[in-house]
Design a protein around this motif. Structure first.
Motif, PDB file in Angstrom:
ATOM      1  N   LEU A  73       0.851  -1.180   0.000  1.00 55.31           N
ATOM      2  CA  LEU A  73       0.000   0.000   0.000  1.00 55.31           C
ATOM      3  C   LEU A  73       0.885   1.227   0.000  1.00 55.31           C
ATOM      4  CD1 LEU A  73      -2.857   1.320   0.406  1.00 55.31           C
ATOM      5  CD2 LEU A  73      -2.380   1.209   2.866  1.00 55.31           C
ATOM      6  N   CYS A  74       0.593   2.165  -0.902  1.00 52.91           N
ATOM      7  CA  CYS A  74       1.390   3.396  -0.976  1.00 52.91           C
ATOM      8  C   CYS A  74       0.473   4.567  -1.272  1.00 52.91           C
ATOM      9  CB  CYS A  74       2.476   3.273  -2.047  1.00 52.91           C
ATOM     10  SG  CYS A  74       1.840   3.010  -3.715  1.00 52.91           S
ATOM     11  N   THR A  75       1.003   5.757  -1.125  1.00 48.85           N
ATOM     12  CA  THR A  75       0.232   6.944  -1.465  1.00 48.85           C
ATOM     13  C   THR A  75       0.053   7.019  -2.983  1.00 48.85           C
ATOM     14  OG1 THR A  75       2.287   8.207  -1.450  1.00 48.85           O
ATOM     15  CG2 THR A  75       0.955   8.237   0.563  1.00 48.85           C
ATOM     16  N   GLU A  76      -0.972   7.744  -3.428  1.00 46.78           N
ATOM     17  CA  GLU A  76      -1.340   7.751  -4.843  1.00 46.78           C
ATOM     18  C   GLU A  76      -0.251   8.323  -5.752  1.00 46.78           C
ATOM     19  OE1 GLU A  76      -4.604  10.303  -5.745  1.00 46.78           O
ATOM     20  OE2 GLU A  76      -4.064  11.779  -4.205  1.00 46.78           O
ATOM     21  N   ASN A  77       0.624   9.177  -5.207  1.00 45.07           N
ATOM     22  CA  ASN A  77       1.662   9.800  -6.033  1.00 45.07           C
ATOM     23  C   ASN A  77       3.001   9.076  -5.966  1.00 45.07           C
ATOM     24  OD1 ASN A  77       2.029  10.496  -3.383  1.00 45.07           O
ATOM     25  ND2 ASN A  77       2.499  12.655  -3.745  1.00 45.07           N
ATOM     26  N   TYR A  78       3.025   7.878  -5.345  1.00 45.59           N
ATOM     27  CA  TYR A  78       4.287   7.130  -5.287  1.00 45.59           C
ATOM     28  C   TYR A  78       4.566   6.530  -6.661  1.00 45.59           C
ATOM     29  CZ  TYR A  78       8.036   4.314  -3.314  1.00 45.59           C
ATOM     30  OH  TYR A  78       9.267   3.780  -3.025  1.00 45.59           O
ATOM     31  N   PRO A  79       5.788   6.696  -7.199  1.00 44.99           N
ATOM     32  CA  PRO A  79       6.086   6.243  -8.571  1.00 44.99           C
ATOM     33  C   PRO A  79       5.873   4.741  -8.752  1.00 44.99           C
ATOM     34  CG  PRO A  79       7.825   7.690  -7.745  1.00 44.99           C
ATOM     35  CD  PRO A  79       6.949   7.369  -6.576  1.00 44.99           C
ATOM     36  N   ASN A  80       5.242   4.385  -9.862  1.00 45.33           N
ATOM     37  CA  ASN A  80       4.964   2.978 -10.169  1.00 45.33           C
ATOM     38  C   ASN A  80       6.246   2.145 -10.257  1.00 45.33           C
ATOM     39  OD1 ASN A  80       2.294   2.431 -10.152  1.00 45.33           O
ATOM     40  ND2 ASN A  80       2.029   2.332 -12.365  1.00 45.33           N
ATOM     41  N   VAL A  81       7.267   2.723 -10.878  1.00 45.22           N
ATOM     42  CA  VAL A  81       8.496   1.963 -11.073  1.00 45.22           C
ATOM     43  C   VAL A  81       9.143   1.616  -9.735  1.00 45.22           C
ATOM     44  CG1 VAL A  81       9.932   4.027 -11.325  1.00 45.22           C
ATOM     45  CG2 VAL A  81      10.672   1.857 -12.336  1.00 45.22           C
ATOM     46  N   LEU A  82       9.064   2.524  -8.765  1.00 41.36           N
ATOM     47  CA  LEU A  82       9.609   2.235  -7.440  1.00 41.36           C
ATOM     48  C   LEU A  82       8.746   1.219  -6.698  1.00 41.36           C
ATOM     49  CD1 LEU A  82      10.775   5.748  -6.126  1.00 41.36           C
ATOM     50  CD2 LEU A  82      12.182   3.875  -6.996  1.00 41.36           C
ATOM     51  N   ALA A  83       7.424   1.343  -6.868  1.00 37.35           N
ATOM     52  CA  ALA A  83       6.508   0.419  -6.190  1.00 37.35           C
ATOM     53  C   ALA A  83       6.766  -1.020  -6.624  1.00 37.35           C
ATOM     54  CB  ALA A  83       5.057   0.814  -6.474  1.00 37.35           C
ATOM     55  N   PHE A  84       6.872  -1.258  -7.925  1.00 38.23           N
ATOM     56  CA  PHE A  84       7.044  -2.630  -8.409  1.00 38.23           C
ATOM     57  C   PHE A  84       8.484  -3.116  -8.245  1.00 38.23           C
ATOM     58  CE2 PHE A  84       3.001  -1.581 -10.400  1.00 38.23           C
ATOM     59  CZ  PHE A  84       2.289  -2.739 -10.096  1.00 38.23           C
ATOM     60  N   SER A  85       9.436  -2.175  -8.196  1.00 36.29           N
ATOM     61  CA  SER A  85      10.802  -2.566  -7.870  1.00 36.29           C
ATOM     62  C   SER A  85      10.875  -3.032  -6.413  1.00 36.29           C
ATOM     63  CB  SER A  85      11.757  -1.397  -8.104  1.00 36.29           C
ATOM     64  OG  SER A  85      13.083  -1.767  -7.813  1.00 36.29           O
ATOM     65  N   PHE A  86      10.152  -2.345  -5.538  1.00 37.47           N
ATOM     66  CA  PHE A  86      10.066  -2.732  -4.125  1.00 37.47           C
ATOM     67  C   PHE A  86       9.474  -4.144  -3.999  1.00 37.47           C
ATOM     68  CE2 PHE A  86       7.079  -2.939  -0.486  1.00 37.47           C
ATOM     69  CZ  PHE A  86       7.988  -2.915   0.558  1.00 37.47           C
ATOM     70  N   LEU A  87       8.373  -4.396  -4.708  1.00 35.57           N
ATOM     71  CA  LEU A  87       7.746  -5.718  -4.653  1.00 35.57           C
ATOM     72  C   LEU A  87       8.667  -6.793  -5.226  1.00 35.57           C
ATOM     73  CD1 LEU A  87       4.113  -4.771  -5.753  1.00 35.57           C
ATOM     74  CD2 LEU A  87       4.888  -5.394  -3.461  1.00 35.57           C
ATOM     75  N   ASP A  88       9.406  -6.431  -6.261  1.00 41.35           N
ATOM     76  CA  ASP A  88      10.338  -7.382  -6.866  1.00 41.35           C
ATOM     77  C   ASP A  88      11.442  -7.775  -5.874  1.00 41.35           C
ATOM     78  OD1 ASP A  88      11.141  -8.810  -9.337  1.00 41.35           O
ATOM     79  OD2 ASP A  88      12.912  -7.537  -9.211  1.00 41.35           O
ATOM     80  N   GLU A  89      11.910  -6.813  -5.093  1.00 45.14           N
ATOM     81  CA  GLU A  89      12.924  -7.120  -4.071  1.00 45.14           C
ATOM     82  C   GLU A  89      12.357  -8.050  -3.005  1.00 45.14           C
ATOM     83  OE1 GLU A  89      15.723  -4.639  -2.257  1.00 45.14           O
ATOM     84  OE2 GLU A  89      15.767  -3.159  -3.881  1.00 45.14           O
ATOM     85  N   LEU A  90      11.109  -7.790  -2.579  1.00 47.12           N
ATOM     86  CA  LEU A  90      10.478  -8.671  -1.586  1.00 47.12           C
ATOM     87  C   LEU A  90      10.368 -10.087  -2.132  1.00 47.12           C
ATOM     88  CD1 LEU A  90       7.531  -6.595  -0.040  1.00 47.12           C
ATOM     89  CD2 LEU A  90       9.931  -6.691   0.646  1.00 47.12           C
ATOM     90  N   GLN A  91       9.959 -10.191  -3.397  1.00 47.88           N
ATOM     91  CA  GLN A  91       9.792 -11.511  -4.008  1.00 47.88           C
ATOM     92  C   GLN A  91      11.115 -12.276  -4.051  1.00 47.88           C
ATOM     93  OE1 GLN A  91       7.573 -12.241  -7.908  1.00 47.88           O
ATOM     94  NE2 GLN A  91       9.689 -12.395  -8.559  1.00 47.88           N
ATOM     95  N   LYS A  92      12.172 -11.627  -4.511  1.00 51.95           N
ATOM     96  CA  LYS A  92      13.474 -12.299  -4.623  1.00 51.95           C
ATOM     97  C   LYS A  92      13.986 -12.749  -3.259  1.00 51.95           C
ATOM     98  CE  LYS A  92      14.905  -9.899  -8.852  1.00 51.95           C
ATOM     99  NZ  LYS A  92      15.799  -8.847  -9.420  1.00 51.95           N
ATOM    100  N   GLU A  93      13.838 -11.891  -2.256  1.00 53.52           N
ATOM    101  CA  GLU A  93      14.328 -12.245  -0.925  1.00 53.52           C
ATOM    102  C   GLU A  93      13.510 -13.384  -0.313  1.00 53.52           C
ATOM    103  OE1 GLU A  93      16.710 -12.104   2.504  1.00 53.52           O
ATOM    104  OE2 GLU A  93      16.979 -11.248   0.490  1.00 53.52           O
ATOM    105  N   PHE A  94      12.196 -13.350  -0.514  1.00 51.62           N
ATOM    106  CA  PHE A  94      11.336 -14.384   0.074  1.00 51.62           C
ATOM    107  C   PHE A  94      11.623 -15.747  -0.562  1.00 51.62           C
ATOM    108  CE2 PHE A  94       7.434 -16.758   0.823  1.00 51.62           C
ATOM    109  CZ  PHE A  94       7.144 -16.431   2.148  1.00 51.62           C
ATOM    110  N   ILE A  95      11.775 -15.771  -1.895  1.00 50.91           N
ATOM    111  CA  ILE A  95      12.060 -17.025  -2.589  1.00 50.91           C
ATOM    112  C   ILE A  95      13.420 -17.574  -2.171  1.00 50.91           C
ATOM    113  CG2 ILE A  95      12.557 -18.017  -4.859  1.00 50.91           C
ATOM    114  CD1 ILE A  95      10.433 -16.153  -6.014  1.00 50.91           C
TER     115      ILE A  95
END
Length: 307
Positions: A73-95
């Protein structure tokens, strides 16, 4: 101020929360977003692997891979590229950290709560974009989002919070058409995989005997053409059972029982060409596959976990 507010790791098939950040704010808007988190977690199996839901002043983004979804969850003006890069880091670390077998067999909510430490550290980094400039390369993510943008979920598709599942029918670039008629099935068990392989074996045996029957018919007029039909019908029935085991269709269980009936009829007609052990093998495999198709149902509504 643009920032990431919270993140969760959720199992796709049933919406079980595996880990989550624990610093939710208590404002009215945030409480509403928590409801959206719950609603989305119930529908992850029906959604594309990269989505965004806009809820006024906040956005919910998530990606799904290998049966696990990473939601933030992020604020509406948070950049998309940073949001999905953040999720990508979570995914790699969790796997990297957890065995997928453990995530598939987990029964308690938040059984990987220690992963919250990594979520918090990563969230702090991404909430200070200046600290990211020398640590990550966003060009690849920018290109990926440009080529395959996240699917925008509408409130109408999300449905209401009363537990009624809306019929999704969305056209998503890279994800194909998704509807309630093409639901995901529960993960295949070892016995189901064995049944699938045995059904393929029966199909191959029927096919080989069918070609031999054609050769006999060409060499001699005494061969019954109906035997050839029976062998090839048996082949088709076995392959169709494999299809029903892998894919969800309407009236799936009824189709599997009718297909099993066809297998029995074909083997009854071929009684003179097969011994009792061969007949027993083909009919038993057909029954076994039918039972496995009945056991492997579509993923149903997830429990109401407190996500």
């Amino acid at each position: 101020m643009s920032m990431i507010l919270s993140a969760s790791v959720i199992r796709v098939r049933d919406g079980l929360p595996l880990s989550a950040s624990t610093d939710y704010e208590q404002g009215t808007g945030m409480q509403e977003c928590r409801k959206y988190f719950k609603m989305l977690s119930r529908k992850l199996a029906q959604l594309p692997d990269r989505c965004t839901l806009k809820t006024g002043h906040y956005n919910i983004n998530f990606i799904s891979s290998m049966g696990v979804s990473y939601m933030m969850l992020c604020t509406e003006n948070y950049p998309n590229v940073l949001a999905f890069s953040f999720l990508d880091e979570l995914q790699k670390e969790f796997i990297t950290t957890y065995n997928m077998m453990k995530t598939n067999t987990a029964v308690r909510p938040y059984c990987f709560i220690e992963f919250d430490n990594f979520i918090q550290r990563t969230k702090q980094r991404y909430n200070n974009p200046r600290s990211l400039s020398t640590k990550i390369n966003l060009s690849d993510m920018q290109m990926e989002i440009k080529l395959r943008p996240p699917y925008q979920i509408s409130m109408g598709e999300l449905g209401s919070a009363n537990g009624v599942t809306s019929a999704f029918s969305v056209d998503y670039k890279g994800a194909g058409k998704i509807s309630s008629a093409h639901q995901r099935l529960e993960p295949a068990t070892l016995s189901g995989i064995v049944a699938f392989i045995l059904s393929l074996l029966c199909a191959a045996l029927n096919l080989i005997r069918g070609f031999h029957a054609i050769e006999s018919l060409l060499q001699s007029d005494g061969e019954d053409f109906n035997y050839i039909v029976a062998f090839f019908l048996g082949t088709a029935a076995c392959l169709y059972q494999c299809y029903l085991f892998v894919y969800y269709t309407s009236w799936r269980n009824v189709k599997s029982f009718l297909t099993f009936g066809l297998i029995c009829l074909c083997n009854m007609y071929l009684y003179e060409l097969r011994n009792l052990w061969q007949l027993f093998f083909h009919v038993t495999v057909g029954a076994f596959v039918t039972f496995q198709i009945w056991l492997r149902q579509a993923q149903g509504k997830s429990p109401d976990y407190n996500v």
